[in-house]
Each structure stands twice: as C-alpha cells, then as structure tokens.
Design an enzyme around this catalytic site. Structure first.
Site, PDB file in Angstrom:
ATOM      1  N   ARG A   1      14.446 -25.925  24.909  1.00  0.00           N
ATOM      2  CA  ARG A   1      14.554 -25.851  26.418  1.00  0.00           C
ATOM      3  C   ARG A   1      15.424 -26.799  27.009  1.00  0.00           C
ATOM      4  O   ARG A   1      15.414 -27.798  26.869  1.00  0.00           O
ATOM      5  CB  ARG A   1      13.182 -26.242  27.063  1.00  0.00           C
ATOM      6  CG  ARG A   1      12.043 -25.217  26.555  1.00  0.00           C
ATOM      7  CD  ARG A   1      10.818 -25.372  27.335  1.00  0.00           C
ATOM      8  NE  ARG A   1       9.757 -24.490  26.785  1.00  0.00           N
ATOM      9  CZ  ARG A   1       8.753 -24.296  27.759  1.00  0.00           C
ATOM     10  NH1 ARG A   1       8.670 -24.601  28.941  1.00  0.00           N
ATOM     11  NH2 ARG A   1       7.670 -23.388  27.090  1.00  0.00           N
TER      12      ARG A   1
ATOM     13  N   GLU B   1      -6.976 -21.711  25.251  1.00  0.00           N
ATOM     14  CA  GLU B   1      -6.968 -20.852  26.275  1.00  0.00           C
ATOM     15  C   GLU B   1      -5.911 -19.775  26.132  1.00  0.00           C
ATOM     16  O   GLU B   1      -5.193 -19.615  25.078  1.00  0.00           O
ATOM     17  CB  GLU B   1      -6.229 -21.784  27.674  1.00  0.00           C
ATOM     18  CG  GLU B   1      -4.875 -22.197  27.504  1.00  0.00           C
ATOM     19  CD  GLU B   1      -4.372 -22.548  28.794  1.00  0.00           C
ATOM     20  OE1 GLU B   1      -4.772 -22.329  29.771  1.00  0.00           O
ATOM     21  OE2 GLU B   1      -3.199 -23.336  28.815  1.00  0.00           O
TER      22      GLU B   1
ATOM     23  N   GLU C   1      -3.690 -19.418  23.094  1.00  0.00           N
ATOM     24  CA  GLU C   1      -3.401 -20.704  22.556  1.00  0.00           C
ATOM     25  C   GLU C   1      -4.354 -21.372  21.757  1.00  0.00           C
ATOM     26  O   GLU C   1      -5.537 -21.403  22.010  1.00  0.00           O
ATOM     27  CB  GLU C   1      -2.859 -21.578  23.840  1.00  0.00           C
ATOM     28  CG  GLU C   1      -1.820 -21.243  24.376  1.00  0.00           C
ATOM     29  CD  GLU C   1      -1.020 -22.316  25.447  1.00  0.00           C
ATOM     30  OE1 GLU C   1       0.011 -22.224  25.824  1.00  0.00           O
ATOM     31  OE2 GLU C   1      -2.177 -23.115  26.070  1.00  0.00           O
TER      32      GLU C   1
ATOM     33  N   LYS D   1     -11.492 -21.488  32.468  1.00  0.00           N
ATOM     34  CA  LYS D   1     -11.553 -21.753  31.120  1.00  0.00           C
ATOM     35  C   LYS D   1     -12.899 -21.693  30.509  1.00  0.00           C
ATOM     36  O   LYS D   1     -13.192 -21.634  29.296  1.00  0.00           O
ATOM     37  CB  LYS D   1     -10.766 -23.209  30.823  1.00  0.00           C
ATOM     38  CG  LYS D   1      -9.242 -23.292  31.012  1.00  0.00           C
ATOM     39  CD  LYS D   1      -8.689 -24.541  30.869  1.00  0.00           C
ATOM     40  CE  LYS D   1      -7.318 -24.502  30.888  1.00  0.00           C
ATOM     41  NZ  LYS D   1      -6.804 -25.881  30.931  1.00  0.00           N
TER      42      LYS D   1
ATOM     43  N   ARG E   1       0.317 -13.958  30.860  1.00  0.00           N
ATOM     44  CA  ARG E   1       1.805 -13.650  31.320  1.00  0.00           C
ATOM     45  C   ARG E   1       2.800 -13.768  30.078  1.00  0.00           C
ATOM     46  O   ARG E   1       2.388 -14.045  29.166  1.00  0.00           O
ATOM     47  CB  ARG E   1       2.028 -14.762  32.411  1.00  0.00           C
ATOM     48  CG  ARG E   1       1.745 -16.125  31.760  1.00  0.00           C
ATOM     49  CD  ARG E   1       2.225 -17.295  32.617  1.00  0.00           C
ATOM     50  NE  ARG E   1       1.691 -18.441  32.288  1.00  0.00           N
ATOM     51  CZ  ARG E   1       2.275 -19.083  31.426  1.00  0.00           C
ATOM     52  NH1 ARG E   1       3.263 -18.706  30.711  1.00  0.00           N
ATOM     53  NH2 ARG E   1       1.854 -20.472  30.966  1.00  0.00           N
TER      54      ARG E   1
HETATM   55  P1  ADP Z   1      -3.249 -26.617  30.480  1.00  0.00           P
HETATM   56  O1  ADP Z   1      -3.748 -25.130  30.820  1.00  0.00           O
HETATM   57  O2  ADP Z   1      -3.248 -27.420  31.532  1.00  0.00           O
HETATM   58  O3  ADP Z   1      -1.904 -26.129  29.596  1.00  0.00           O
HETATM   59  P2  ADP Z   1      -4.701 -26.568  27.753  1.00  0.00           P
HETATM   60  O4  ADP Z   1      -6.199 -26.500  27.675  1.00  0.00           O
HETATM   61  O5  ADP Z   1      -3.778 -25.512  27.237  1.00  0.00           O
HETATM   62  O6  ADP Z   1      -4.398 -27.055  29.475  1.00  0.00           O
HETATM   63  O7  ADP Z   1      -4.217 -27.974  27.171  1.00  0.00           O
HETATM   64  C1  ADP Z   1      -2.977 -28.577  27.091  1.00  0.00           C
HETATM   65  C2  ADP Z   1      -2.691 -29.530  26.242  1.00  0.00           C
HETATM   66  O8  ADP Z   1      -3.609 -30.528  26.467  1.00  0.00           O
HETATM   67  C3  ADP Z   1      -2.730 -28.956  24.937  1.00  0.00           C
HETATM   68  O9  ADP Z   1      -1.610 -28.341  24.739  1.00  0.00           O
HETATM   69  C4  ADP Z   1      -3.092 -30.200  24.002  1.00  0.00           C
HETATM   70  O10 ADP Z   1      -2.018 -30.899  23.848  1.00  0.00           O
HETATM   71  C5  ADP Z   1      -3.923 -31.003  24.913  1.00  0.00           C
HETATM   72  N1  ADP Z   1      -5.522 -31.000  24.680  1.00  0.00           N
HETATM   73  C6  ADP Z   1      -6.282 -29.837  25.451  1.00  0.00           C
HETATM   74  N2  ADP Z   1      -7.401 -29.762  24.834  1.00  0.00           N
HETATM   75  C7  ADP Z   1      -7.342 -30.656  23.680  1.00  0.00           C
HETATM   76  C8  ADP Z   1      -8.333 -31.099  22.859  1.00  0.00           C
HETATM   77  N3  ADP Z   1      -9.679 -30.518  22.898  1.00  0.00           N
HETATM   78  N4  ADP Z   1      -8.008 -31.966  21.847  1.00  0.00           N
HETATM   79  C9  ADP Z   1      -6.713 -32.680  21.866  1.00  0.00           C
HETATM   80  N5  ADP Z   1      -5.970 -32.301  22.783  1.00  0.00           N
HETATM   81  C10 ADP Z   1      -6.116 -31.240  23.606  1.00  0.00           C
END
Ligand code: ADP
Length: 457
Positions: free
Chosen positions: A339, A289, A277, A117, A293
């Site tokens: 879902r 991120e 995302e 990431k 896929r």
């Molecule tokens: P993963 O790969 O584990 O899904 P992500 O980086 O996509 O991790 O983050 C998953 C979730 O965590 C996001 O959808 C959000 O709900 C929360 N999250 C991640 N980063 C932040 C942030 N900077 N501030 C607030 N919530 C966050």
C-alpha cells in the site's frame, strides 16, 4: 434488479477500480467528488460526474442525502459504496433500498448484523466457524460478573466494543485489577464513537497472524471462497503489505476453513463479496469479524485466481448466478500488495499536497491500481492511500524481487510516500522467511529506531 447505471459513492483508487469493472460489463459509471476532489482523475474515467458537497467527508462522501440526490440526478439505478466511508453503514444500505436502488453489497440487515460484532460472532459460532474464545454475548453491568467472565476466559483478555471498527474501541487487560477501568473507558468510547454501549471480552492472543478468507456469493444460494490472504504486516492495526497465499499454512487446513466460511454464507443468506477475518496462532484459526464489502487487498486474490472480483460483485448484485463452481476456483502462484500512502518517510505522518511528478512501475507481473498522475492533488481530508502496487509470480521470492524492482522504478515528486518503509520490510530476513505475526512491523521499527539512536549517541 438489472441495472444500467452505477453511481460510485467513493473516491480515489477504488472509485477508478469500480469504474473499470463497470466498463468491463458495459455499464454506465457515474463518479462523485467533493469540492476538494474536483480535479480527481477518476472523474474523467467515468461517463458522468457529480459534485456532492464540501471537502469534509461528513458533508460529501458520508452525506447519504447528497449521494441519493446525485444518484437521482444522474439517473443511476445502483450504487457501489467501495470501501470505507458508507460501505458498511446499515442506514445507508437501507436508504438506498428504500429509494428503490440496488446497493452493490449485502442486504442492509446483513450489514447491520455483521456490524454488531457480538451478534456476528454468535451467528458465526452457530454456523460452525471457529471463534476467539470469550464472553458469549454482551458484558453485563455487574462488575463481579464481568470479573468472573474474564477469569474464565483467562488473562490477558481484550475488551472490545460491539460497534467498534478501524482498530478503535478495544483495550488489552493483563490482570484482574485493570479490568474495571478498561471496561469503563471502552464503554465511554463506545457510546461516544459508535453509539452502541455493548462490550464483550475475548482472549487476547499474544502473537497471532491475520489471515482472511475472501468469499463471493450470489442471490441463489451459491457461495464460493476464493482463497486466503495474509495481512499480518500491520502498523497501528492498519494493513501495510498483504499477500496470497499465506506462507507456511497447510493447504488442507485453509481449505477446511474456506469451506466453513462458504457454508456460513449459505446459512445466513450472505450476498455479494465479503471477507472473514481470522487470527491464526499455534496452528489454530479464530474468527474476529466479517467485512461486508470489497477490501483494499482484494487485488492479491484477483492475481492468484485470475478473477475480476469487482466485476463479479456487480454481476451478482444484478441477480445473476455465479459462473464458477468451487472446483473451478484455482489459486496459482503468489501475489503481494504494497500500500503506497502519502506519508512522510517512516513516521506515518500524512503528506498531502500536489503531485508534480508521477511515474508508475510496469512490466511482467506488476500491477498498479492508482488514481495518481502529474498534477493530481492529494487532499488532507481523506485516507492517505494513493496507490497499490501488486506483484504476482510463480512463487513468493519472485513476487518480492518484482516488488523491489517496482519500488525502485516508482517516482513521485511533490509529496512523500512510504516506499522506504516497504523496502525496509522487503529486505528484512524475517519477512523474507514468511509467516510474520501482526506485531512484527512495529517490533522491527522499534528495534531499528533503538539501533539508530544508539549509533548517534
Ligand atoms: P476492527 O474492526 O477495528 O478492525 P478487529 O476486531 O478486526 O477490529 O481487530 C483489529 C485488530 O486488532 C486485529 O487485526 C488484531 O491485530 C487485533 N485484535 C483484535 N482482537 C484480538 C484478540 N482477541 N487478540 C489479539 N489481537 C486482537
């Protein structure tokens, strides 16, 4: 690159979805199963099926050697990884490439880049995609420097593992006194769970929405964005309901973001389907991120664009060019996905077992993607998603009304499903207005639980 036979390295509804896309292209589809899935309905839908090992995923759906052997035995020349399991595993992608097969997905090096990431964020920032403010690069070991970095970003911050996924490997830090412990625990988890000690810091956004952009790219520099999805209805970082388009966000702002995503794809030579995302707060998008896929919720985009995304994903993997230009991508009406998980009531506790009765809803604007049938077994070893109900219509209100009708028609006996949870959300005024944040569902459930205990006491 042209191929004739696709091995589907997955199970359940997504295996069935990929088999259907193979059929649409006249390709031979070979399904796999673990010993626990021998009765899986997707096996009958395929042209051939291979058992790849015992029930635990580590010895079947995650066993790279077993999958490559199955591909060889079945004469497959391509592999579709679906989502979950090995879908974002760089080692798997490389092994598939080395074996001379086509992985239906991006190149192994792209999967690796986006799986880190920190590097993914660097690449996106360089390509002009707006990112969540944070430490640029991995945190150093020096505690004083980390404290300076966090102070510069501004509390609250979130400490995240570069290799994290599935909502694991992150910790919110409210103030400087919590930082050192949060870094130490997250680093320990990162080493143990992701074999990558690198961490980074991001500004923690307090009330964001989760908005994502679907992209589709060919091997010839063609890159399209197919609209956005709002996936803010989440529980324990898991998506529960998704919809397209995202309510209340100006179309011009979405279009600008979509163009940036497509441009970033061209800049990094991205191939296949993917999802960018973002968190959306106070009118601003911030990248978190990329998923390299197909995603569970691709269906709502299929309903609004009229495209078969999995079919297109397979076509571009064959080296064929995209047939559409961005101008041809038109998002019409609205779509919502619920879902359906094999879970006990509101608890989220898995409810595996044998399905005795299964009646799926139908009618105009109702689509059900599911591998369920009377007699189907829901093994305890895997994800609890057993069906996706997708409704589409001219507007959001029609989708909600159709979803309520669909849930009322759904009949399942033998296992419990989370239909009540969906009804609870669909009937809630705040959800009905649209534009909820990622904390909405958990806050709403907490209030509901409090009100109920209050009533009993
Ligand atoms: P993963 O790969 O584990 O899904 P992500 O980086 O996509 O991790 O983050 C998953 C979730 O965590 C996001 O959808 C959000 O709900 C929360 N999250 C991640 N980063 C932040 C942030 N900077 N501030 C607030 N919530 C966050």
């Amino acid at each position: 690159m042209a191929f004739r036979t696709v091995l589907i390295a997955n199970r359940g509804e997504i295996a069935l979805r990929v088999i259907r896309a193979c059929r649409a292209l006249g390709l031979r589809a070979v399904a796999v199963c673990s010993e626990a899935d021998r009765g899986g309905t997707w096996l009958q839908a395929a042209d051939d099926a291979v058992c790849i090992g015992p029930a635990p995923a580590s010895r079947s759906y995650l066993d790279i050697g077993a999958l490559l052997l199955a591909a060889e035995v079945a004469g497959a020349d391509a592999i579709h990884p679906g989502y979950g399991f090995l879908a974002e595993n760089g080692d798997f992608a490389e092994a598939v490439e080395r074996a001379g097969l086509t992985l239906i997905g991006p190149a192994a090096e792209t999967i690796r880049l986006m799986g880190d990431k920190i590097r993914a964020k660097e690449a996106m920032r360089a390509a002009g995609v707006p990112c969540v403010p944070g430490s640029d690069g991995a945190l150093p070991l020096d505690a004083a420097v980390c404290a300076q970095l966090a102070a510069r970003v501004g509390y609250p911050v979130i400490v995240k593992a570069a290799g994290g996924g599935g909502g694991r490997g992150m910790r919110v830090v409210r103030g400087p006194d919590e930082l050192a412990t949060a870094i130490a625990t997250t680093r320990e988890e990162a080493v143990r769970a992701f074999a990558n000690p690198d961490l980074y810091i991001e500004k923690f956004l307090e009330h964001p929405r989760h908005i994502e952009i679907q992209v589709l790219c060919d091997h010839h520099g063609g890159a399209l964005w197919l609209g956005e999805r709002d996936c803010s209805v989440q529980r324990r970082h898991q998506k529960v309901i998704e919809e397209a388009p995202a309510p209340g966000i100006p179309r011009a702002q979405i279009a600008e973001l979509g163009e940036r995503c497509a441009a970033a794809c061209r800049a990094i030579g991205y191939r296949g389907a993917g999802t960018f995302e973002f968190l959306y707060e106070d009118g601003t998008f911030a990248f978190i991120e990329i998923n390299t896929r197909i995603q569970v919720e691709h269906t709502v985009t299929e309903e609004t664009t009229g495209l078969d995304i999995v079919r297109e994903q397979i076509r571009v993997a064959m080296g064929e060019p995209l047939l559409l230009s961005q101008r041809d991508v038109v998002c019409r009406g609205h779509a919502i996905e619920c879902r359906i998980n094999a879970e006990h009531g509101f608890s989220g506790r898995p409810s595996p077992g044998r399905v005795i009765r299964w009646h799926a809803p139908g009618g105009p604007g109702i689509r059900v993607d599911s591998h369920m049938a009377p007699g189907a077994e829901v093994p305890p070893h895997y994800d609890s998603l057993i069906a996706k109900i997708v409704t589409s219509g001219t507007d959001r209100a029609q989708c909600i009304a159709r979803m309520k009708a669909a849930l009322a028609e759904l009949q399942v006996e033998g296992i419990d499903v989370n239909a009540e949870l969906h009804r609870f959300v669909l009937e809630d005024e705040t959800f009905e207005k649209g534009g909820v944040t990622i904390h909405y569902l958990e806050q709403r459930l907490r209030r509901f639980a409090e009100a109920n205990t209050g009533a009993q006491s």
